[in-house]
Design a protein around this motif. Structure first.
Motif, PDB file in Angstrom:
ATOM      1  N   ILE A   1       0.810  -1.230   0.000  1.00 45.16           N
ATOM      2  CA  ILE A   1       0.000   0.000   0.000  1.00 45.16           C
ATOM      3  C   ILE A   1       0.842   1.279   0.000  1.00 45.16           C
ATOM      4  N   GLU A   2       2.132   1.161   0.271  1.00 40.54           N
ATOM      5  CA  GLU A   2       2.963   2.358   0.391  1.00 40.54           C
ATOM      6  C   GLU A   2       3.017   3.208  -0.881  1.00 40.54           C
ATOM      7  N   PRO A   3       3.014   2.628  -2.080  1.00 44.05           N
ATOM      8  CA  PRO A   3       3.027   3.499  -3.265  1.00 44.05           C
ATOM      9  C   PRO A   3       1.857   4.485  -3.312  1.00 44.05           C
ATOM     10  N   GLU A   4       0.654   4.045  -2.930  1.00 45.07           N
ATOM     11  CA  GLU A   4      -0.471   4.983  -2.948  1.00 45.07           C
ATOM     12  C   GLU A   4      -0.359   6.000  -1.815  1.00 45.07           C
ATOM     13  N   LEU A   5       0.245   5.641  -0.697  1.00 44.45           N
ATOM     14  CA  LEU A   5       0.471   6.597   0.380  1.00 44.45           C
ATOM     15  C   LEU A   5       1.459   7.675  -0.062  1.00 44.45           C
ATOM     16  N   PHE A   6       2.547   7.273  -0.719  1.00 47.42           N
ATOM     17  CA  PHE A   6       3.502   8.249  -1.250  1.00 47.42           C
ATOM     18  C   PHE A   6       2.828   9.142  -2.284  1.00 47.42           C
ATOM     19  N   GLU A   7       2.033   8.529  -3.168  1.00 49.87           N
ATOM     20  CA  GLU A   7       1.370   9.303  -4.224  1.00 49.87           C
ATOM     21  C   GLU A   7       0.406  10.325  -3.642  1.00 49.87           C
ATOM     22  N   LEU A   8      -0.429   9.903  -2.696  1.00 47.48           N
ATOM     23  CA  LEU A   8      -1.371  10.838  -2.082  1.00 47.48           C
ATOM     24  C   LEU A   8      -0.632  11.872  -1.230  1.00 47.48           C
ATOM     25  N   GLY A   9       0.446  11.473  -0.581  1.00 50.85           N
ATOM     26  CA  GLY A   9       1.267  12.426   0.176  1.00 50.85           C
ATOM     27  C   GLY A   9       1.857  13.496  -0.718  1.00 50.85           C
ATOM     28  N   GLU A  10       2.243  13.112  -1.923  1.00 54.76           N
ATOM     29  CA  GLU A  10       2.778  14.074  -2.890  1.00 54.76           C
ATOM     30  C   GLU A  10       1.674  15.007  -3.385  1.00 54.76           C
ATOM     31  N   LEU A  11       0.493  14.467  -3.674  1.00 53.66           N
ATOM     32  CA  LEU A  11      -0.639  15.301  -4.080  1.00 53.66           C
ATOM     33  C   LEU A  11      -1.025  16.279  -2.970  1.00 53.66           C
ATOM     34  N   ALA A  12      -1.023  15.798  -1.727  1.00 55.21           N
ATOM     35  CA  ALA A  12      -1.399  16.643  -0.593  1.00 55.21           C
ATOM     36  C   ALA A  12      -0.434  17.813  -0.433  1.00 55.21           C
ATOM     37  N   ALA A  13       0.835  17.572  -0.648  1.00 56.21           N
ATOM     38  CA  ALA A  13       1.833  18.635  -0.496  1.00 56.21           C
ATOM     39  C   ALA A  13       1.992  19.472  -1.755  1.00 56.21           C
TER      40      ALA A  13
ATOM     41  N   ARG B   1     -14.371  19.662  -6.103  1.00 60.15           N
ATOM     42  CA  ARG B   1     -14.541  18.819  -7.297  1.00 60.15           C
ATOM     43  C   ARG B   1     -13.326  17.907  -7.483  1.00 60.15           C
ATOM     44  N   GLU B   2     -12.139  18.435  -7.237  1.00 60.18           N
ATOM     45  CA  GLU B   2     -10.927  17.610  -7.328  1.00 60.18           C
ATOM     46  C   GLU B   2     -10.891  16.583  -6.205  1.00 60.18           C
ATOM     47  N   ALA B   3     -11.292  16.973  -5.007  1.00 61.15           N
ATOM     48  CA  ALA B   3     -11.328  16.036  -3.881  1.00 61.15           C
ATOM     49  C   ALA B   3     -12.288  14.881  -4.167  1.00 61.15           C
ATOM     50  N   GLU B   4     -13.424  15.181  -4.766  1.00 66.74           N
ATOM     51  CA  GLU B   4     -14.379  14.126  -5.106  1.00 66.74           C
ATOM     52  C   GLU B   4     -13.750  13.140  -6.093  1.00 66.74           C
ATOM     53  N   ARG B   5     -13.098  13.669  -7.113  1.00 65.79           N
ATOM     54  CA  ARG B   5     -12.457  12.814  -8.113  1.00 65.79           C
ATOM     55  C   ARG B   5     -11.407  11.914  -7.466  1.00 65.79           C
ATOM     56  N   LEU B   6     -10.596  12.490  -6.591  1.00 61.60           N
ATOM     57  CA  LEU B   6      -9.548  11.709  -5.935  1.00 61.60           C
ATOM     58  C   LEU B   6     -10.116  10.709  -4.935  1.00 61.60           C
ATOM     59  N   ALA B   7     -11.184  11.075  -4.246  1.00 60.47           N
ATOM     60  CA  ALA B   7     -11.806  10.151  -3.294  1.00 60.47           C
ATOM     61  C   ALA B   7     -12.304   8.893  -4.007  1.00 60.47           C
ATOM     62  N   VAL B   8     -12.860   9.066  -5.188  1.00 66.61           N
ATOM     63  CA  VAL B   8     -13.298   7.904  -5.973  1.00 66.61           C
ATOM     64  C   VAL B   8     -12.085   7.144  -6.499  1.00 66.61           C
ATOM     65  N   ARG B   9     -11.100   7.867  -7.004  1.00 64.70           N
ATOM     66  CA  ARG B   9      -9.900   7.218  -7.543  1.00 64.70           C
ATOM     67  C   ARG B   9      -9.218   6.331  -6.511  1.00 64.70           C
TER      68      ARG B   9
ATOM     69  N   ILE C   1     -20.772   1.689  -1.694  1.00 62.87           N
ATOM     70  CA  ILE C   1     -20.910   0.532  -0.811  1.00 62.87           C
ATOM     71  C   ILE C   1     -19.912  -0.551  -1.167  1.00 62.87           C
ATOM     72  N   GLY C   2     -18.750  -0.160  -1.549  1.00 59.28           N
ATOM     73  CA  GLY C   2     -17.709  -1.166  -1.658  1.00 59.28           C
ATOM     74  C   GLY C   2     -17.378  -1.619  -3.049  1.00 59.28           C
ATOM     75  N   HIS C   3     -17.760  -0.862  -4.019  1.00 61.87           N
ATOM     76  CA  HIS C   3     -17.383  -1.217  -5.386  1.00 61.87           C
ATOM     77  C   HIS C   3     -16.683  -0.005  -6.004  1.00 61.87           C
ATOM     78  N   GLY C   4     -15.630   0.448  -5.345  1.00 62.83           N
ATOM     79  CA  GLY C   4     -14.911   1.637  -5.788  1.00 62.83           C
ATOM     80  C   GLY C   4     -14.380   1.491  -7.199  1.00 62.83           C
ATOM     81  N   GLN C   5     -14.456   2.556  -7.939  1.00 67.21           N
ATOM     82  CA  GLN C   5     -13.934   2.559  -9.299  1.00 67.21           C
ATOM     83  C   GLN C   5     -12.590   3.255  -9.262  1.00 67.21           C
ATOM     84  N   ARG C   6     -11.540   2.497  -9.389  1.00 66.04           N
ATOM     85  CA  ARG C   6     -10.196   3.030  -9.260  1.00 66.04           C
ATOM     86  C   ARG C   6      -9.672   3.425 -10.624  1.00 66.04           C
ATOM     87  N   ALA C   7      -9.199   4.613 -10.748  1.00 66.92           N
ATOM     88  CA  ALA C   7      -8.630   5.092 -12.018  1.00 66.92           C
ATOM     89  C   ALA C   7      -7.148   4.819 -12.056  1.00 66.92           C
TER      90      ALA C   7
END
Length: 167
Positions: free
Chosen positions: A39-51, A88-96, A161-167
């Motif tokens: 899971i660390e790659p997505e943590l690094f990626e989101l950490g980079e987006l956050a900063a 709008r960007e947060a919504e897109r990322l939350a789904v991603r 409800i648990g069927h996330g669409q990951r981009a």
């Protein structure tokens, strides 16, 4: 005599995951190396987006608020909410990232909530409390599943409800 003003640039945040030794230490201890490596790659990626991009959007958007239009010009009830660019960007990322779906997909088993919370920990501070509707959606999903109300579950947006669409 000329005076020179001292002017410095504002602080620039670094990757919010890479720089958080407490979060990294906690996850390493709780998840173990195999799950953390997964899971660390997505943590690094989101950490980079956050900063980076999210931080800049939040700075540019700091005075904006969502706008509710309850009625159109002819008196018809419309109840339309115009969200800010950051939301709008947060919504897109939350789904991603599947921020609501993660604990229901259970790809990490008992540690799925831990993964979700680590991502939300990085996401929340730079998205102007977008985690609030995520928490409400998560709570509604949990209530529907616990109530075993299949009729309402089938009517729900599948990504919630648990069927996330990951981009």
């Amino acid at each position: 005599m000329t005076s020179r003003a001292f002017i410095q640039d504002g602080p620039r945040p670094a990757n919010s995951y890479a720089g958080d030794w407490l979060l990294k230490t906690y996850l390493a201890r709780k998840l173990g190396p195999d799950l953390l490596n997964a899971i660390e790659p997505e943590l690094f990626e989101l950490g980079e987006l956050a900063a980076g991009r999210l931080f800049e959007l939040q700075r540019a958007d700091r005075l904006n608020e969502p706008v509710l239009t309850q009625w159109d010009a002819w008196g018809k009830r419309v109840d339309h909410v115009e969200h800010t660019p950051l939301w709008r960007e947060a919504e897109r990322l939350a789904v991603r990232y599947g921020l609501t779906a993660i604990p229901y997909e259970r790809n990490e088993g008992a540690w799925s909530r831990t993964r979700q919370f680590a991502l939300l920990y990085l996401f929340h501070p730079v998205t102007d409390v977008y985690s609030c509707p995520l928490a409400m959606t998560d709570g509604a999903a949990r209530a529907l599943l616990d109530a075993k109300n299949t009729r309402l579950i089938e009517q729900s947006p599948r990504r919630a409800i648990g069927h996330g669409q990951r981009a």
